[in-house]
Design a protein around this motif. Structure first.
Motif: not given
Length: 168
Positions: A121, A125, A130-133, A135-137
């Motif tokens: 992932s 990303w 795609n740096s938005i998600t 943090d959750s990763l």
């Protein structure tokens, strides 16, 4: 499936070319097939929806078959790798709830699948900006790292095989 280093610029360039080629081909083939069918089999009511739909279906089938035929072509290497990686990540995601429960209980195979998912992932990303998600990763990775430390497991993603998902 093992991770490969992919050049982001090459990947984006080739992906954009493939997308444009697919769109142009689908539009052209759809129009060609539907117009041939309309000329050969005109409708008295003036509605040619079914011929237009058939043209789109035939065009889509041709485009997909060409993509599959050329999947191993050197110019498709990066794009095909990303498609395959997304497929692997989707297989893991479908079992995510069970994998998390098993990893929490100390199952090293579940931890390995999760580690593979997180690394894959992260690579996807980064390729797609795609740096938005992220943090959750990172939170999920930190939780996995805690379980790895707690149970003394050593993870090597090169040992990941799709077959290990069958046990979950």
């Amino acid at each position: 499936m093992q991770f490969k280093k992919i050049d982001k610029q090459t990947y984006r360039s080739r992906l954009n070319r493939i997308i444009v080629a697919c769109i142009v081909s689908l539009a052209g083939l759809s129009l060609l097939v539907s117009q041939v069918l309309i000329v050969r089999f005109p409708s008295e009511s003036g509605s040619h929806f079914h011929w237009n739909l058939l043209g789109v279906i035939v065009g889509a089938l041709v485009v997909v078959s060409v993509l599959l035929k050329f999947k191993n072509h050197p110019k498709m290497e990066e794009v095909a790798y990303v498609w395959d990686l997304k497929h692997q990540l989707n297989l893991i995601y479908r079992k995510n709830r069970k994998l998390l429960a098993e990893a929490k209980a100390g199952n090293p195979q579940a931890m390995l699948a999760l580690q593979y998912s997180y690394e894959g992932s992260r690579q996807l990303w980064q390729l797609d900006d795609n740096s938005i998600t992220m943090d959750s990763l990172n939170k999920a990775q930190n939780q996995l790292d805690e379980w790895v430390d707690q149970y003394g497991v050593v993870l090597d993603v090169s040992e990941y095989r799709q077959e290990l998902l069958k046990q979950f």
